[in-house]
Design an enzyme around this catalytic site. Structure first.
Site, PDB file in Angstrom:
ATOM      1  CG  ASP A 291      35.775  44.689  44.534  1.00 15.22           C
ATOM      2  OD1 ASP A 291      35.996  44.433  43.328  1.00 15.22           O
ATOM      3  OD2 ASP A 291      34.649  44.562  45.030  1.00 15.22           O
TER       4      ASP A 291
HETATM    5  C1  BGC Z   1      33.134  43.586  42.028  1.00 13.41           C
HETATM    6  C2  BGC Z   1      33.893  42.301  42.226  1.00 13.41           C
HETATM    7  C3  BGC Z   1      34.364  41.792  40.900  1.00 13.41           C
HETATM    8  C4  BGC Z   1      35.232  42.866  40.256  1.00 13.41           C
HETATM    9  C5  BGC Z   1      35.820  42.447  38.930  1.00 13.41           C
HETATM   10  C6  BGC Z   1      33.909  44.599  41.208  1.00 13.41           C
HETATM   11  O1  BGC Z   1      33.133  45.694  40.855  1.00 13.41           O
HETATM   12  O2  BGC Z   1      32.797  44.125  43.290  1.00 13.41           O
HETATM   13  O3  BGC Z   1      33.088  41.377  42.891  1.00 13.41           O
HETATM   14  O4  BGC Z   1      35.056  40.603  41.051  1.00 13.41           O
HETATM   15  O5  BGC Z   1      34.431  44.020  40.046  1.00 13.41           O
HETATM   16  O6  BGC Z   1      34.896  42.393  37.936  1.00 13.41           O
END
Ligand code: BGC
Length: 749
Positions: A291
């Site tokens: 993530d």
């Molecule tokens: C989120 C993810 C997301 C990623 C990219 C993160 O803060 O937890 O679910 O896909 O950002 O935007």
């Protein structure tokens, strides 16, 4: 033949060859053929180029975490130091960035990833709302359209579906998933993956799905985003893992790990999750992306001393691609030198990523998704908007309808549309909307206006804003209501009040909105309340006193039209809650598939040394599976074809559903089972089947469920997935708290 005729023929031949070359679909490749290509390419790569493939940066335009201070991303792409970009979108922009990758030594194409969560240009209801439709076909269609639109805009990969089970409505990310139930959640996870990936990777309108956040992120303690999760292996396997397995079985190309630590080990550095379960037991062949910054965050967790050690822990634990931690690109080469990470580990991660790039056809044509003409023709089509309206109306849940106030007649003389969200259209988009079309949004007021005839007069008053503490404008709203025959009140949350990092300790209807409802109710006019949110909210007074309530969530581009379809009976609501709506924050987590305990409370109250509250019922305000219709349904004739089965036999359960009311409509017939006694305690009920049935007024239909071994199995004390002999209760109803038909059968050895 004259020269110009020859030239004309030659150019026509050339044109037709070019066109046929352009049209030629990328041939599906056998796994072996791709394996060979991956190995051949890998053999040509330097260690730095391999590490580059594991590195993902964001475009600076959109960010959910701190932005990289590094302005040299484009140069890094040219030198093969980046394998994927997120947040680059649009055919033109993706082509431009891909051109940079084509300047690198090995010309390995970039993957473009984006959070296409509920639509791209056409915005669909937020995922939790869609889950309320209990309509897997529609949910798949919604993801299909989102996938097609995104693919036409140069996107290869969505960071969706989020398949985290969520039992805590304080957690802002409940809006992104399918609610509290592992069975429903698993079916929806599969439908969404199939929708995004369409006919399979390599099709020009298919994007890679990403099941996230692996795993257990939805159990963040106290509903606080990014928080610790702590649970037994049993809960992990029974409740939180099934939707991930379903996503994998549906072919999810990628997985994303999570921000949370699980039982002390951050998901990103967790080899039990990523190596033992996902890549081991489940034999997942795709790749895992971290993530956003979650590798680096293992330092804050107190799990790694610095970004370098974090990188080592993450890659060794099976996290293949680094999203925005800059840990791999900076440290992996040195870690290899120090023999803390093996080249074999790096090769394995690179191979997984390259394989997907081959499967997507990007080595045949790195620009195949970046076609401006196709983008123009695909985005925002009337059919896609029609589908969005369709699923939006199926997502609405009728919570209350006293004296059959709904549906409203289209010839009512005066309707007052009141409330802070009545004329809002941006809020209807909900969190995680990417590229909506501002010119084509429909507020509830506009939807009603589009629906009613010229003889109906619409009045409007805002009353208050969503978060207002002042009641200064109530009097004007009351005066407006006084002139009307019926009042429609649109209340709830702004689009950015539920979503990532939007956890709340107080999930009551915000501000003075419930006081506004009280003031309007005091006029004596019939009131219909539209509750709009990405999460379950608490509104007990409204639940007790409003004449009718529709939970309309955030329904996307066509919100107002879908709401009007339901208000005026052009569509008879059929949604069922995919998550419990509590009476009070003090009950959370509240979910339907709880255990009985040794001292179950009687009549829903826990008095007298029973497991309950002394000051509140145990039950939620609205239970999982609950939702009314304008018509009435009757369930009868429960029959089991056997009363005793062996583990390898099936049992057939049938019942009859009859529409006894005056409108055509759909009912979701729900089958719950309870294993009465086990070597480990079992929930009081578990959803094991459902069918959404459409019936005209007066019509009946037989509904059949097949119960097989899988549906009777659970993890025993040794954590083996098995059945045990004993009695099972069969419960059929129209909500988890409204069981109408009961029976039992025996499972014998
Ligand atoms: C989120 C993810 C997301 C990623 C990219 C993160 O803060 O937890 O679910 O896909 O950002 O935007």
């Amino acid at each position: 033949m004259k020269r110009h005729t020859i030239l004309l023929i030659l150019s026509l031949v050339h044109l037709s060859l070019t066109l046929s070359a352009q049209k030629k679909p990328v041939q599906p490749k056998s796994a072996d053929a791709i394996d060979i290509k991956v190995k051949t390419l890998l053999a040509k790569m330097t260690l730095d180029e391999k590490i580059g493939q594991l590195n993902q940066y964001t475009s600076d335009r959109l960010a959910t975490g701190p932005l990289t201070p590094n302005s040299s991303k484009f140069n890094e792409i040219k030198t093969g130091k980046v394998g994927s970009m997120l947040n680059v979108k649009g055919a033109k922009e993706t082509r431009m960035v891909q051109e940079l990758a084509m300047q690198s030594r090995l010309k390995i194409p970039l993957l473009f990833g984006l959070d296409v969560i509920h639509g791209y240009r056409v915005t669909f209801p937020v995922p939790l709302a869609e889950a309320a439709s209990w309509d897997l076909g529609m949910i798949e269609t919604s993801a299909r359209i989102a996938g097609k639109e995104a693919a036409s805009a140069g996107i290869h990969w969505t960071f969706a579906p989020m398949v985290d089970i969520a039992r805590d409505p304080r957690w802002g990310r409940v809006m992104e998933g399918a609610g509290e139930d592992p069975y429903l959640g698993s079916l929806i996870a599969g439908a969404r993956v199939k929708g995004f990936q369409g006919k399979g990777l390599g099709s020009l309108d298919a994007i890679m799905a990403c099941a996230k956040h692996f795993a257990a992120y939805g159990a963040a303690i106290g509903g606080r985003d990014y928080n610790t999760t702590d649970m037994s292996d049993r809960t992990l396997w029974e409740v939180y893992l099934p939707p991930f397995k379903a996503a994998l079985d549906a072919g999810a190309a990628t997985f994303m790990n999570g921000f949370n630590d699980l039982n002390g080990v951050p998901a990103t550095g967790n080899s039990y999750l990523q190596r033992d379960i996902l890549k081991g037991k489940w034999a997942f062949k795709g790749f895992v992306v971290s993530d956003w910054g979650s590798i680096g965050e293992m330092v804050n967790h107190g799990f790694a001393t610095d970004n370098k050690q974090a990188g080592m822990l993450a890659i060794n634990a099976g996290s293949d691609m680094d999203m925005e931690s800059h840990s791999y690109i900076v440290n992996l080469a040195q870690l290899v030198k120090e023999e803390k990470v093996s080249v074999v580990t790096i090769n394995e991660a690179v191979k997984r990523i390259l394989r997907k790039k081959f499967e997507m056809g990007l080595f045949d044509d790195p620009y195949r998704f970046s076609n401006e003409e196709r983008e123009k023709n695909t985005l925002n089509s009337p059919e896609n908007r029609g589908a969005a309206r369709d699923i939006a109306k199926h997502s609405i849940v009728l919570l209350k309808n006293d004296n059959q106030l709904l549906p409203l007649s289209k010839t009512i003389k005066i309707i007052a549309v009141i409330g802070p969200l009545a004329k809002s259209n941006i809020d209807m988009m909900g969190f995680w909307s990417v590229k909506w079309d501002n010119d084509h949004l429909v507020s509830p007021y506009e939807g009603i206006e589009n629906k009613v005839g010229k003889t109906t007069k619409l009045l409007y008053a805002q009353g208050c804003d969503v978060t207002d503490t002042s009641k200064a404008n109530f009097s004007q709203a009351v005066a407006t209501a006084m002139q009307a025959d019926v009042v429609v009140l649109a209340v709830g949350e702004h689009f950015d009040m539920t979503g990532e990092a939007k956890s709340k300790a107080n999930i009551h209807l915000p501000g003075v909105q419930e006081d506004l409802i009280k003031a309007i109710k005091a006029t004596g006019k019939p009131i219909v309340v539209l509750t709009m949110s990405g999460r379950p909210m608490i509104f007990n007074w409204t639940a007790d006193h409003a004449d009718a309530i529709l939970q309309t969530w955030w329904l996307g581009s066509e919100a107002g039209n879908a709401i009007a379809d339901v208000l005026f009976g052009d569509y008879n609501p059929s949604g069922k809650l995919p998550i419990s709506f509590p009476r009070s924050e003090g009950q959370i987590p509240v979910y339907y598939n709880y255990k009985n305990t040794g001292r179950p409370s009687t009549n829903d109250y826990g008095t007298g040394y029973k497991s309950g509250y002394t000051d509140l019922q145990n039950s939620p305000r609205y239970a999982f599976g609950y939702g009314l219709s304008y018509t009435q349904f009757e369930l009868s004739d429960l029959k089991l074809n056997k009363i005793s089965i062996k583990p390898n036999e099936n049992i057939k359960v049938t019942c009859t559903l009859k529409n006894t009311g005056k409108y055509a409509g759909e009912e979701v017939v729900q089958l719950y089972l309870r294993d009465e006694v086990g070597s480990v305690t079992r929930p009081v009920k578990e959803l094991k089947g459902f069918e959404k049935v459409y019936l005209k007024a007066g019509e009946s239909k037989a509904v059949t469920f097949v119960i097989n071994k899988e549906k009777l199995s659970f993890y025993n004390q040794k954590m083996n997935w098995t059945t045990e002999p004993g009695t099972f209760d069969v419960m059929i109803g129209n909500s988890s708290d409204h069981i109408i038909l009961n029976s039992k059968f025996e499972l014998v050895q």
